[in-house]
Design a protein around this motif. Structure first.
Motif, PDB file in Angstrom:
ATOM      1  N   PRO A 291      45.444  39.347  35.648  1.00  0.00           N
ATOM      2  CA  PRO A 291      44.357  38.435  35.296  1.00  0.00           C
ATOM      3  C   PRO A 291      44.232  38.106  33.802  1.00  0.00           C
ATOM      4  CG  PRO A 291      43.472  40.609  35.691  1.00  0.00           C
ATOM      5  CD  PRO A 291      44.927  40.690  36.022  1.00  0.00           C
ATOM      6  N   ARG A 298      40.992  36.681  30.018  1.00  0.00           N
ATOM      7  CA  ARG A 298      40.953  37.124  31.420  1.00  0.00           C
ATOM      8  C   ARG A 298      40.498  35.960  32.301  1.00  0.00           C
ATOM      9  NH1 ARG A 298      40.330  41.791  34.765  1.00  0.00           N
ATOM     10  NH2 ARG A 298      40.789  43.090  32.958  1.00  0.00           N
ATOM     11  N   GLU A 300      39.374  34.997  36.403  1.00  0.00           N
ATOM     12  CA  GLU A 300      39.043  35.390  37.766  1.00  0.00           C
ATOM     13  C   GLU A 300      39.047  34.122  38.607  1.00  0.00           C
ATOM     14  OE1 GLU A 300      35.398  37.586  37.708  1.00  0.00           O
ATOM     15  OE2 GLU A 300      36.221  39.188  36.431  1.00  0.00           O
ATOM     16  N   GLY A 301      39.965  34.056  39.566  1.00  0.00           N
ATOM     17  CA  GLY A 301      40.166  32.807  40.276  1.00  0.00           C
ATOM     18  C   GLY A 301      40.710  31.790  39.286  1.00  0.00           C
ATOM     19  N   VAL A 305      36.948  34.208  31.971  1.00  0.00           N
ATOM     20  CA  VAL A 305      35.719  35.013  31.931  1.00  0.00           C
ATOM     21  C   VAL A 305      35.551  35.809  30.636  1.00  0.00           C
ATOM     22  CG1 VAL A 305      35.526  35.188  34.440  1.00  0.00           C
ATOM     23  CG2 VAL A 305      36.867  36.901  33.185  1.00  0.00           C
ATOM     24  N   ASN A 487      45.078  29.822  31.771  1.00  0.00           N
ATOM     25  CA  ASN A 487      43.885  30.577  31.366  1.00  0.00           C
ATOM     26  C   ASN A 487      43.139  29.931  30.205  1.00  0.00           C
ATOM     27  OD1 ASN A 487      45.194  32.400  33.106  1.00  0.00           O
ATOM     28  ND2 ASN A 487      44.492  34.189  31.968  1.00  0.00           N
ATOM     29  N   ASN A 544      32.040  37.059  31.530  1.00  0.00           N
ATOM     30  CA  ASN A 544      31.555  38.357  31.982  1.00  0.00           C
ATOM     31  C   ASN A 544      30.510  38.886  31.012  1.00  0.00           C
ATOM     32  OD1 ASN A 544      33.254  38.676  34.241  1.00  0.00           O
ATOM     33  ND2 ASN A 544      34.925  39.501  32.997  1.00  0.00           N
ATOM     34  N   TRP A 552      36.565  48.747  30.793  1.00  0.00           N
ATOM     35  CA  TRP A 552      37.685  47.870  31.115  1.00  0.00           C
ATOM     36  C   TRP A 552      39.016  48.618  31.116  1.00  0.00           C
ATOM     37  CZ3 TRP A 552      36.450  43.624  33.410  1.00  0.00           C
ATOM     38  CH2 TRP A 552      35.214  43.024  33.154  1.00  0.00           C
ATOM     39  N   ASP A 559      42.646  49.393  39.039  1.00  0.00           N
ATOM     40  CA  ASP A 559      43.146  48.222  39.765  1.00  0.00           C
ATOM     41  C   ASP A 559      44.671  48.125  39.783  1.00  0.00           C
ATOM     42  OD1 ASP A 559      40.513  47.575  40.154  1.00  0.00           O
ATOM     43  OD2 ASP A 559      40.458  45.950  38.671  1.00  0.00           O
TER      44      ASP A 559
END
Length: 598
Positions: A291, A298, A300-301, A305, A487, A544, A552, A559
């Motif tokens: 990501p 970063r 997300e989808g 963020v 990104n 975020n 993180w 993850d």
């Protein structure tokens, strides 16, 4: 009798009319035939005199160029304006291909060549004002994240099958373009089409690296062979060796490294062009990490963020700070003293002067200038004393990450351009990447857009005089060199932050950590403003909330991702090198089989 005379009169007039009509038809047919023959003669002249070599037969070239002439008929006599940055490839397009296109189609093209920063500025102007500045654009694929989010760019994959179908070259093989993945957005659609590509690679003096005396001394000191560095530790050892051990060659002071450091917009390219990825910043993923990408952003989808470690990004994490620290250390210790005050364009010619042993960040766009006969880095037989090779990676880098930057100037159309002008511009943009001219253009500018061009026999023959350029582009390593990706939500706004903040580290005004903290905060601030504006819709930034870095670090470990990484206990592992000739022989000598397009 009057009736008879009328009939006779009509009959006579009819005969004259028939004769006149016949003569008119003959004249018209001659008038029509002559331009057709002239057009074919013009096409043939360009094929014979300019567009060789080609991956097409002359007959197929003629068919493609005849298609351009026919498709352009509705726009004949129109004047269109196109713009691109100043590099050799685009200079050839502006000087030669624009003239060819005009002669073949009757559409007059003004192809402006300006500085890259000016291209971006004018692009912003058209996007913000809605007024048509240029009809066609050749701008870096680095803007892909910008183009697909602001909804002001023509989606080419839709255009080619819809509104622009009648002006889309039937021989345009999109799947043959090696940069297609760079210009495809998260929605799976093509927004730009690559027009040229060049990578930044490792450059070194092959003649010095194969010198038996230097090889013996290097191995005695460092315990491993002098060769192409695989990691930054080896690059640093080699820089130290040539700068402080070899010192002079033939009475000339030599340096183990070359770079530039002036606080100038070109300093931004030095870093946004994937320097952090070489160090190991970001996550695994080709063409860009997910990501977290090499800008430390970063996603997300399809939503960015954050770029600071506090928001899950990595632009001010340990890997990024390491990247800036090494850049500064090497510039001060191993490069010519004047390099610290140089810009990109000033530093570019220096390796060709003959006193630089290696350069970790060297653009292959300089190849044409580096192989000129008679310069210090060329042999008398026309072969180079230098070679290029894949770049070494930093201590934070992991298998599966991108390893460097590849510039991909790409064809782009905007919705604010009137439909007829857009069609005429699309014809020209396709013409300059058409199969009829692309191989010739590759020979002129030494940049590639098509897989089929790279494997042409003409480049096999020319390869020994190009220092590894052809071997690299044919190698499986090539896929690890990619442009800025999806990104980055607004390339023009974010890119300018890099030179300003990293310039503070280069000048000594801030530590590397402080400079990257400031950059992270600035990037997040810009993305926050975009978020509040709502201008980018469902794929725009949505930051975020801030968390402590430990949150993180732990999340990435949990993850199974990488970024942001914790600081390594040892940022200089043992140096590792590879023999250049062995490396080259390990790469394939025949083209890979292409998957059939679905």
């Amino acid at each position: 009798m009057r009736q008879a005379r009328r009939k006779t009169g009509l009959s006579t007039r009819t005969r004259f009319t028939t004769m006149a009509s016949a003569m008119a038809l003959i004249a018209a047919s001659m008038a029509t035939a002559l331009p057709a023959r002239a057009d074919d003669a013009t096409i043939q002249k360009w094929i014979d005199d300019e567009f060789q070599p080609s991956t097409l037969s002359k007959e197929d070239q003629k068919k493609e160029l005849q298609w351009f002439a026919k498709a352009a008929q509705p726009f004949k006599g129109m004047d269109i304006n196109v713009v691109s940055e100043t590099i050799t490839t685009h200079e050839y397009e502006s000087r030669t291909l624009a003239k060819a296109f005009t002669e073949i189609t009757g559409i007059k093209v003004k192809h402006d060549i300006i500085q890259e920063g000016d291209v971006v500025e004018k692009l912003q102007t058209q996007m913000q004002s809605g007024k048509n500045v240029y009809d066609g654009w050749i701008n870096d694929s680095d803007l892909i994240g910008t183009h697909f989010r602001y909804n002001q760019t023509i989606v080419l994959s839709d255009y080619m099958t819809g509104e622009g179908k009648d002006v889309t070259d039937p021989m345009l093989d999109v799947n043959d373009f090696i940069g297609k993945s760079f210009t495809t957005a998260p929605d799976g659609k093509l927004y730009q089409l690559p027009d040229q590509q060049f990578a930044n690679l490792y450059w070194f003096r092959y003649d010095w690296f194969t010198n038996p005396d230097y090889k013996a001394k290097f191995k005695a000191k460092y315990g491993y062979d002098l060769g192409v560095p695989v990691n930054w530790s080896a690059y640093e050892d080699i820089a130290e060796f040539f700068t402080n051990d070899v010192k002079e060659i033939n009475g000339v002071k030599v340096y183990g490294h070359m770079d530039y450091g002036k606080k100038d917009p070109s300093l931004g390219w030095r870093f946004t062009d994937a320097w952090l990825s070489m160090a190991g910043n970001g996550d695994k993923g080709i063409p860009n990490g997910l990501p977290v990408d090499e800008w430390g952003i970063r996603m997300e989808g399809c939503r960015p963020v954050g770029s600071s470690v506090e928001r899950g990004g990595d632009v001010n994490g340990p890997a990024a700070v390491y990247a800036i620290t090494k850049y500064l250390d090497w510039l001060k210790k191993y490069a010519p003293p004047q390099a610290q005050g140089m810009t990109f364009s000033e530093a570019g010619p220096v390796p060709a002067q003959g006193n630089i042993a290696q350069q970790i960040f060297w653009y292959t766009a300089f190849t044409a200038d580096m192989v000129k006969p008679g310069i210090a880095v060329m042999n008398a037989d026309g072969t180079p004393k230098w070679r290029m090779a894949p770049s070494p990676h930093g201590a934070y880098w992991r298998d599966g990450m991108k390893l460097g930057y590849q510039d991909a100037g790409s064809l782009t159309l905007l919705k604010s351009t009137p439909a007829d002008r857009r069609k005429a511009a699309w014809l020209y943009l396709q013409f300059i990447v058409s199969k009829s001219v692309s191989l010739k253009k590759s020979h002129v500018g030494l940049t590639f857009i098509r897989e089929s061009d790279i494997w042409d026999k003409s480049f096999t023959e020319r390869a020994p005089k190009l220092g590894g350029l052809i071997e690299f582009y044919r190698s499986p390593a090539r896929v690890q060199w990619t442009p800025t990706g999806n990104n980055v939500p607004d390339y023009p706004k974010l890119a300018q932050l890099w030179w300003q903040n990293i310039g503070d580290a280069s000048s000594g005004a801030k530590t590397p950590q402080a400079a990257m903290d400031a950059l992270a905060a600035a990037q997040d601030s810009v993305m926050e403003r975009i978020e509040k504006s709502g201008a980018q819709g469902a794929c725009g930034p949505k930051l975020n909330k801030k968390e402590k870095p430990e949150y993180w670090f732990a999340k990435a470990e949990k993850d199974g991702t990488i970024a942001p990484q914790r600081k390594l206990a040892n940022e200089k592992p043992k140096g590792e090198t590879v023999d250049y000739d062995t490396l080259i022989k390990s790469w394939p000598a025949s083209p890979p089989k292409r998957a059939e397009a679905k």
